[in-house]
Every structure is written in C-alpha cells, then in structure tokens.
Scaffold this motif. Structure first.
Motif: not given
Lengths: 341, 483, 313
Positions: A78, A99-100, A147, A151
């Motif tokens: 998620i 970052f993810p 962000r 992903r």
C-alpha cells in the motif's frame, strides 16, 4: 491494483467507546472511496488499520481477497500519504521519492527511471534536488504523492491530504488529485472531514460517525437519499431541513424549497406555512431563514436560492414553503433511520 | 605600586624574571581580582578560610589551628586532640585540630598556601620540601630541641633542612620504621621460621609459599602508585647499592645497581605475585596480610596493631624482620615509613604559639610514642622516650600493648640505624618529592614487571623524567647538584 | 501658563522608576543574564586565564612569586613520556566511553520514551548514576573492583569461574583496568545522554517512522535511514557533553587506578594533578592541562557547526 475489504473491523483503545465499532466496507478495484465523518468518528483509525499501523481489536482486513491482518505495513503493498505529508526532512526530494524503491532493493538505475516517471507525472521534475523545507505546501503534497505512486502500490491511502493547504490551493489540488487517480487508476481510500472534498472526489462515499458506518453510496445517493438524519444533516451546506409531521421526520434540502404567497394544497408537493425571519445575501446565493409554525411547535428552516432567481419576500413577511414530494425524505422519528412515506 | 611578599627571604624566594621582563607575585595576581578570585581552583578552601579565618584577628586569647592526618593508629587521635586542647587551656590558647586523610594533605596545603589562609600548623608525613618558600624558618625550634635532646638523626635533618639553601623549612619530630612483616606460620613451612634476611631469601620463600598454597598466598611488595610501593622500591634500590641521587643532589638513578633492583622486582612479580600488585592503594598490602592472602609485606606496625584488636590469631602470626640485604657489602636499609614534619605557613598569625607547641610536643616524646602504640619513634636521641622505648626491659623488649610474644618488636630496637629518608643519601627536596608524588619509581618497576620494557629501558625512561624534574627545580634555586 | 513645565517634570520622574527601567528589554536582559555571566567568568573564565598564565611561568605551589619562562614548560611536557601516554589515553578513553554511550544511550532513549508498566522505576534507575557525584560513584566502583574484596570476584569464585583464592585483578591488568575506567566514564555520562536522546526521539514526528514503515522499510532501515539522521543533531549535543565530561575528568582515574597499572590508565587530568598539585610543579601541571584546551575547543566548534547545519523539521 486490488480490492480492499474490511470485515466487522473493530478497534478499542481501552476504556470508553471503541474508536471503530464493527465496520464492514469494500473499496472496489480502481475505486475512489472517501471516508467522511466528523473528527473523532474513527475514519483515520480505520485507515491506519488498513495500512497496518494499528492492529484491529477484532475483524479482518483483506487486500486483493487475502487477509493481511498478520502482515506488517511494508508487506501490504500500500502507499500512504499523511496529513502532514511526512516527507523525510533530511532527504532531498529525489531521495524521498526513491526511498520506497530503495527499501525494495531496486537497482539505482531503475530507481532513477521510476523517480523521473513519477516526478514527470506530477510535474515536479524541477524540484528533485531540493530539500522539503524549500517547498511550498502544494509542492510538498505532490512530492508525497510521487513517493506514494512510485512503487506502484495496490492501494492508495490518503489521510486528509488537503487539510494543510490554504483554501485557494485546495480547489485546484482537488482537481489534480482526481485527475491523477483517474490516470493511474489505483484503488484509493481517502479520509476527510470536508464534505465538499468528499462529494467532489469520491466515486463512493462512506459516512462514519462514532465508530460506525452510517451510509455508503455515490455522492448523489448520499446527498439526495441520506440513510439517516446524521447523514442528512452532516452532508450539505446548509444542512437538510428536518420537520416533524405525523410522527415522522420530513427532510428536504434548502435548495428544494419554493416560496409562494398563499399557496394552496397540491398533489405533487407539500406546503408549510412559514414566516421570513431574515434574508442573507452571500454573493452567489441567498439564504432565507424561516420559521415554520404548526401543531408541533416552531421549527427553523433555511431555504437557499441562486442570486439570479428573483425573490419577492423580505424580512418579517409570511411565506409558504412548497416542496415537491419527490424531494422529500422521510425518517423515523426515534431511530432517525430512513422510513417510507 | 607593586607589592612584594613582605617576608620574602633573600635566599629562597627569588622572583623569576622571565621573557616579559617583569616580576609578578601570585599574591598580586590573586588580589587583583579579589572578588573574582572565587573562581580559582581553591574555591572550597577560600570558603573554609572565610569560615574559620576571622577569629585570628580578635584580641584576647590566642588561637592555634592544626591540620593533620587521621593517624593510622586511630587511638592516637583520641589521645592527641584533648591533650593539645588541654595544653591550649593552660596557655590561654584556643586550639582546634582538623584531621583529614593523609593523601589529602598535599592538596589541602596547596590550596591553603594559594588562599593565604588556613591552619597555623600543618603536619606532613612525607617531606614537605616544595613549600620551602612559603613556610616559616624553624631553625630556632630545631636549635632549642637539639640543645635539650641532642642532634636530629641524619635522615630527620635531611627531611626538614635544605642544605642547598641552608634553611629549616619544617620541623621533624618523629618517624615510623618500615620493617618487613611476615606470616610466621607460612615461613615456617618453607624453613624460615625467623623470616627472611635478604631479598633473595624473601623471593625464594614467597615463591614456595605461593606454589604450596596454589596461588592463594602471594608476595606482598607493591608496584602501585601509592606510598608503600614507593617506600619498598627505594628500600630495594638502596640495598642493591643504588639511589635516586647522591649526597650532593646529582641524579644517579641510571646505575647497574638500580637495573639489578628492577630486574629483581620483575622476577618477584613473575614468580610470586599477580596483577593485583599494580592496583593497590596504601591499605591493600595491610589488608592482604591480615586477610591471609599475602605472606610478606614491607610496612609499619599499624596494620599489626589493627589486627591485634580485630583478628588476634592473625596478629599472633605476624612477625617483623629487619631490612632485607641485597648486594653483598651493601648495608641493608629501609625507608622511614612516615616522617612527621610540621610546617608553619608564612601566612600564619600565630607563629610563636605554634612553635611553643612544637617544643611542648617534643618535651612529651614518651607520651606520643606510647599513645601511638610504638608506631612513632623520636628523631632526637635524648628525649624522655629514649630509655622507656629502647632501654633494657623497655617497651620494645616487652610490648605494653600485649604482643605475643611480648618481645616481638625487639627487631625495631636499632631502627634508627637502618632507617633513612626518601632521597637518601641526599636530602629530601622538591624534586625528590615530585618524583615520589608522581610514582616514578613504582611505575618504573611496573613497566619492567609487566614486560613492557627491559629493566634497562625502564631505568633509562625514569632517568629522563627524574632529570627533567631536577632541572626544573634547580632553576628555582631549591635543589643543588648539577647532573 | 506654567502648565507645560509641570507636565514635563512628572514624565521624567516616572521614567526613572526602577520598575519601569526593568520593563525595558535592554535593561532587563543584562540584569537577568548577569548571574550566569558572573558564574561563567568566576568559575570558568578566570581559572582558565590562571591556567594559561601559569603554563607560561615557573609557578610552584610552594611559592608566592613566579616569572615567565615562555614555552619552556611546554617543551618539558612534550618530552615527558608519561604525558604522551596520558594524552593518548585521554583521547582513547573518551572515544571508547562515548562509543559505548552512543549505543547504550540510544537504546535507553527508546526505553525511556516507550510506554510500559513500571517505567517510572526504570527511569529512576537510569537517572541514578547521574545524580551521584563522580567521586562517590568512583569509590563505589573501587570497592566493587578491589583486588581483595571485589564482590565480582566473590560471585565468580562461587560460580567457580575463577579460583576462589586467586582473584581477578580488575584494576591490575591493563585491559581490565582500561575497561574499568572506560566503563565508569560511560556509566556516569550515560544517563544525561539517554535523557537528551529521549527528548530527541520525542521530538521526531511519529508519522515519519510510520511513513517509512508503509514505504516498505524494515526496523534497521527505519532506524539508520530515518531515526538516526534526525536524531544526529541532538546526539551531537549529548556526545559533546559526554566528551567534555570524560576528557577533562580526573576523579575516575584518580580514585580507581591512580593511573596504574604502571601508567596504563594515566590521563591528562590525573597527570596534571600529580604534577601540578601533588608534585608542586604548578606550571608544569597547568601546561599539561592546557593540552585539553585545543582539543575541547576544536570538538566544540566542530560539533556546534555540524549541529546547526543538520536539518530540523
């Protein structure tokens, strides 16, 4: 992309009423579901349980048909945007967005491509080398979205992402949010206490109060056919007028009132005798505050008219309220639930 | 207007003339910031001084404030304090005595000297040489005492007299001998019922005892930064024919004799001791001897006196030996264990009454010897303690404090012959004091014992340090010699 | 006709009242600051000046007067082999102790900021060493590490880890003695660091860590990539305090080992004390102490600069 379902989910923080009290709800594939309710209604707790940041006291959370109750947040695929955007203050925008991906162990080259894609989508290419503190509120929001997006999550969870923006920005941000979601087509659960946002953004709206689900439906259903008096009065501004008659509550929206002088009784409409207390000019609209007198006593009613519509009444005049029957909702006087005519 | 210290004697307090070409005294320096001087390191002392210092200005009865150590024989203090107060009453003087740990005496003296306020008499148990410039000349006291009781023993004179400046900066009145203390039952088992007489015998015995007891009873010569290890290191060095300095204060530490002594200590450690000897404080070897984990130590009789009360069995097993012999043809010597030296700071406003008390103290030599339980011996040969202590059937022949056997302390009868001062054969001096306070000799021994350096290297490094210290004090004009 | 004059007198009179004077920030500020200023000058500034002046002189504890000898004391100091050991030890002990403190204080910071039953008791225990004067706690440690009476030895002996008759010489073996001094320094500087880090942890918004959790980061990545960088500025402050407290301390060494075995635990503070106060060479002692100054100054500047550069939310 996946369907998100909560079943009989409950959360109690010990003592007092549970924050979330047995809610079952489904966010369909690709749907934009808004959780709407006053502060303290449990909507954020519900969202956090879906994210895995809060462990449910009871019930289950399913993503893509599988229970994720035992999974930590990072395994739920998620993405979440917090009210404060929670940008990592010590990292540049590019590092925030990647970052993810780093956490996934993606190679540096792949990461850069993804970041560029997400930044391009949100139009923040030029901000990549800045630190969060050098960004405006709107820019921060877009970075947080990038962000979340980067992903390619199954679900977006957005917790009041517009509440930190000033009123001027909010409308355009709303548009951007909607367009963005339509473009990426990811199931989105959006928490807000602002009914305008809810109406404008949601494919469906789930109205929550005191930890319970009040109604789920399209914005039209919620607005025109509220399931109970709470929804009726929480959604809409000014709220739905409620009058007691024949042991039932009669609800009608302010914009569905017509004012006439000495109106006779009609088959397709209901008529109330009223008295104009005050007329308020709001620029585009005009609010008329009325008092309706009948056997049940006095009730205050607000009527709303577009400014273009001519109004023949002024303060301290008698006026009859005419409401077409199809615009009237009936509620049980004791339970407040929708009732038959 | 620049003030020089009023009582600046020409021979000593040579005011330095440095690069800046101006003379400064610390008194001016401190006085300049009178209020701010609170910030100096001597803050607590200033407070103490403020609290106690005002009474001296009052007219009426005289006051005398004495600072001294908490005696190793606690009963001594119980006798001394009322005794000196009684003397004060008889002499229209209010006397107060403050006792602090022996190791705090130097620090406390430094702060009182810096604050120019504090006690009228401060008792040191090591030579107070570095305060020569700040203490009252004692030659009158020494002269009077010598007229009555004979000349000071040589090591006492070398403790309170600086031959280089020709000045008595303190007054030495007593010393404690530093014999060997051994557990007779253990030494019996290795065929030395009367204890060791040489360092080699001692090494053999403690090594055998250690292996017999599977390491439970070990040798007890320390290598630590503390006074007993310092004394032991010096006794060993002298008995091997070496010394820190010669008679004229030239550094002589780097000699084959000293290297031999260091080598001996390294062997002693390896064969008969454990790393505990590097961590001892001044009480550790006493405690180890009484607790039964050490077979031989060098120490005064104070630990024995304590054991007599607390552990009579152990006390009965403790016997004493004379200094151990080292190299052949060299006289076996021991360091004085403590040497009691009073100084009168120049800031004292009660110098005359302080000196009167010192004379009274020496007049009552037999009292302090007896009350210290024969821990302290006089340093003048004709005091009233002489016969009682040394005479036939005297205290050393028959211990009034119930030794078993009562002749146990006879070993100490010739203590004045084999006791010498720190710095022997030269005088005590600020340089010798600094070497002692910086524990250079125990550290030298430890460096070799721990295998960090060869004995030669350890001695060479100690020489480097010692020479630097001598150089620095010679520049101040307080130490003689040239090398 | 004379009214204006009367008015003016009244106004001037009012403005000179003391309580009105204190309303003015330009007056009140200095008044409120003066106690601190006096404290700093009297207890820190002045002794520092004394030390500098002594270091360039031939001062002793035993004499009133001294002259200036330039750099001679420094030359003697630099040639002193024990000084070099002490300098090295001071740096090594400080670094080791603060490394231990960083790790433990971070753990304790989490413990202190966590919510659990009996946390007030745990907090009390953690803060206890801080409230104890160093001399007192060092004495307690000295007893615990005594060659003859160490309770550690008693326990180890009864557990038959070591022979009962032959105790471990905690302060007699190089590595154990160094370890003991480092442990004491870490133990006594730990509580303050832990409290500072607790404050630092509390000031980090919890949703940053939650965001990282949702973003797929595991515990260690969250800790090293998010928490630590955000904690860094405040950790700098904690370390700065620790370094200053450890670097300048002499009590721990003086009481525990007195520099032994040999000079293996000698530090600048203790060597300065032995030389300057005990040994009487005040100038020499001051010169040894001076060597702490550039190190501390450098550390302070470095840390404050870094602390001010780091991002704060």
């Amino acid at each position: 992309m996946a369907e998100v379902e909560v079943r009989e989910i409950r959360k109690s923080f010990g003592g007092g009423n549970p924050a979330v009290d047995g809610i079952s709800l489904t966010c369909k594939n690709g749907e934009y579901l808004v959780l709407l309710g006053p502060s303290g209604c449990g909507k954020t707790t519900l969202l956090r349980m879906i994210a895995g940041l809060e462990a449910p006291t009871g019930g289950d959370v399913l993503i893509g048909g599988k229970s994720v109750r035992a999974l930590p947040p990072r395994a739920r695929k998620i993405a979440m945007v917090f009210q404060s955007y929670a940008l990592y203050p010590h990292k540049k925008v590019v590092q925030n967005i990647s970052f993810p991906l780093e956490a996934q162990g993606m190679s540096a080259q792949e990461r850069m491509e993804k970041v560029k894609w997400a930044a391009g989508l949100l139009g923040i290419d030029h901000l990549l080398q800045r630190k969060p503190r050098q960004l405006s509120g709107g820019e921060r929001q877009r970075v947080a979205l990038a962000r979340a997006l980067v992903r390619e999550p199954q679900v977006f969870l957005l917790d009041e992402p517009l509440s930190n923006l000033d009123a001027k920005l909010r409308a355009s941000a709303r548009l951007e949010l909607k367009q963005f979601q339509q473009r990426v087509g990811v199931s989105t659960i959006y928490v807000t206490h602002d009914q305008v946002e809810a109406m404008g953004l949601g494919d469906r709206i789930a109205v929550l109060n005191q930890g319970r689900l009040q109604q789920v439906g399209t914005p039209e259903e919620i607005y025109h056919h509220p399931a109970n008096t709470f929804v009726a009065t929480f959604v809409g501004s000014p709220p739905m007028n409620l009058l007691e008659r024949d042991g039932k509550l009669i609800g009608f929206r302010p914009e569905n009132i017509r004012l006439e002088k000495n109106a006779g009784s009609r088959d397709d409409a209901t008529v109330f005798r009223g008295h104009v207390l005050r007329v308020e000019n709001l620029g585009s609209d005009r609010y008329v505050y009325l008092r309706v007198k009948d056997a049940h006593g006095d009730t205050n009613v607000i009527a709303k008219f577009a400014i273009a519509e001519p109004l023949e009444f002024s303060n301290d005049e008698d006026a009859d309220l005419v409401i077409r029957n199809r615009n009237i909702n009936f509620f049980d006087r004791d339970s407040g639930q929708k009732a038959a005519a | 207007m620049k003030k020089l210290p009023a009582d600046n004697t020409p021979g000593s307090a040579k005011v330095g003339e440095g690069l800046l070409g101006r003379k400064v005294t610390r008194r001016d320096f401190v006085k300049t910031g009178s209020l701010l001087a609170l910030g100096a390191s001597s803050f607590p002392t200033i407070l103490t001084a403020c609290a106690t210092g005002s009474s001296t200005t009052k007219s009426g009865p005289k006051t005398l404030k004495i600072l001294q150590w908490s005696h190793f024989v606690p009963d001594y203090d119980k006798w001394f304090d009322p005794w000196v107060k009684q003397w004060g009453q008889d002499n229209n003087t209010t006397v107060s005595v403050d006792h602090i740990t022996y190791s705090d005496i130097p620090t406390r003296t430094a702060s009182e000297m810096n604050a120019k306020s504090g006690h009228d008499l401060i008792l040191w148990i090591v030579p107070p040489s570095q305060y020569e410039q700040s203490t009252v000349d004692m030659s009158d006291v020494v002269k009077k005492v010598e007229q009555k009781y004979g000349p000071q023993l040589n090591f006492a004179k070398l403790t309170n007299f600086n031959p280089h400046t020709n000045r008595y900066f303190g007054f030495t009145y007593s010393f404690a001998p530093d014999p060997g203390d051994y557990r007779k039952s253990l030494f019996q088992q290795v065929g030395m019922p009367d204890g060791p007489t040489t360092w080699d015998e001692m090494l053999t015995a403690v090594t055998q005892i250690k292996s017999k007891t599977k390491g439970a009873v070990r040798g007890g010569i320390g290598f630590s930064p503390e006074p007993d290890s310092n004394m032991a290191a010096r006794a060993l060095i002298w008995s091997f024919g070496g010394a820190e300095q010669d008679k004229d204060s030239n550094v002589t530490i780097n000699s084959d004799a000293v290297v031999g002594a260091v080598d001996y200590m390294a062997r002693l450690f390896k064969q008969a001791e454990t790393a505990e000897v590097f961590s001892w404080n001044a009480a550790s070897n006493n405690q180890g001897l009484v607790a039964g984990s050490l077979s031989f130590i060098l120490n005064s009789i104070s630990a024995y006196r304590t054991a007599q009360a607390s552990k009579p069995d152990v006390a009965n097993d403790i016997f004493f030996s004379k200094p151990l012999a080292g190299a052949s043809g060299v006289k076996a010597l021991a360091s004085e264990h403590v040497i009691q030296t009073y100084i009168i700071p120049k800031f004292s406003k009660n110098q005359d009454i302080a000196k009167e008390f010192l004379l009274y103290l020496v007049d009552h030599a037999s009292d302090y010897v007896y009350q210290s339980k024969l821990y302290e011996f006089p340093v003048n040969p004709k005091t009233n303690a002489q016969d009682k202590l040394y005479g036939p059937g005297g205290w050393l022949d028959s211990d009034p404090y119930k030794s078993n056997p009562s002749s146990k302390l006879q070993v100490l009868k010739d203590a004045t012959d084999w006791s010498v001062n720190v710095g022997y054969p030269g005088p005590a001096s600020p340089a010798i004091g600094e070497i002692f306070d910086k524990n250079i000799l125990p550290s030298m021994m430890a460096a070799a014992a721990r295998g960090q350096k060869t004995p030669k290297q350890a001695v060479a490094e100690a020489e480097q340090q010692i020479k630097a210290i001598f150089t620095s004090w010679r520049q101040k004009g307080l130490v003689g010699g040239s090398s | 006709m004379s009214e204006p004059a009367v008015h003016r007198t009244v106004i001037i009179d009012e403005s000179f009242r003391v309580h009105h004077l204190l309303d003015r920030e330009s007056v009140l500020g200095p008044v409120m600051l003066s106690p601190l200023l006096i404290y700093l000058v009297a207890l820190i500034g002045l002794p520092l000046v004394f030390v500098f002046i002594y270091a360039f002189s031939d001062a002793t504890t035993g004499s009133d007067s001294f002259g200036f000898v330039g750099l001679q004391t420094f030359q003697t100091t630099l040639e002193d082999p024990v000084f070099r050991i002490a300098l090295r030890n001071t740096v090594v002990f400080t670094v080791l102790a603060q490394l231990v403190v960083i790790v433990l204080a971070t753990v304790l910071g989490f413990v202190l900021s966590a919510d659990f039953r009996g946390k007030w008791f745990v907090r009390f225990l953690i803060l206890l060493p801080w409230t104890t004067p160093v001399a007192l706690s060092a004495l307690a440690w000295l007893w615990m590490l005594d060659s003859l009476f160490s309770p550690f030895n008693w326990i180890l002996g009864n557990l038959h880890v070591v022979d009962q008759g032959t105790p471990v010489a905690w302060l007699g073996q190089d590595s154990l003695a160094v370890g003991s001094v480092v442990a004491l320094q870490a133990w006594r500087t730990l509580p303050l660091a832990a409290v500072i880090l607790m404050a630092g942890l509390t000031s980090i918004p919890p949703e940053l860590s939650e965001q990282a959790e949702v973003d797929g980061a595991g515990f260690w990545r969250r800790f090293f990539d998010i928490t630590m960088p955000l904690l860094a500025p405040i950790m700098m402050v904690a370390i700065l305090f620790g370094i200053v407290a450890t670097f300048t301390d002499m009590a721990a060494v003086y009481i525990l080992t007195r520099g032994g075995p040999g000079n293996a635990t000698q530090v600048l503070g203790s060597w300065s004390f032995y030389t300057g106060i005990q040994g009487g060479s005040l100038a020499q002692g001051a010169a040894i102490g001076i060597f702490m100054f550039p190190v501390l100054l450098g550390v302070c500047i470095l840390m404050l600069r870094r602390a001010s550069q780091t991002e704060v939310v």
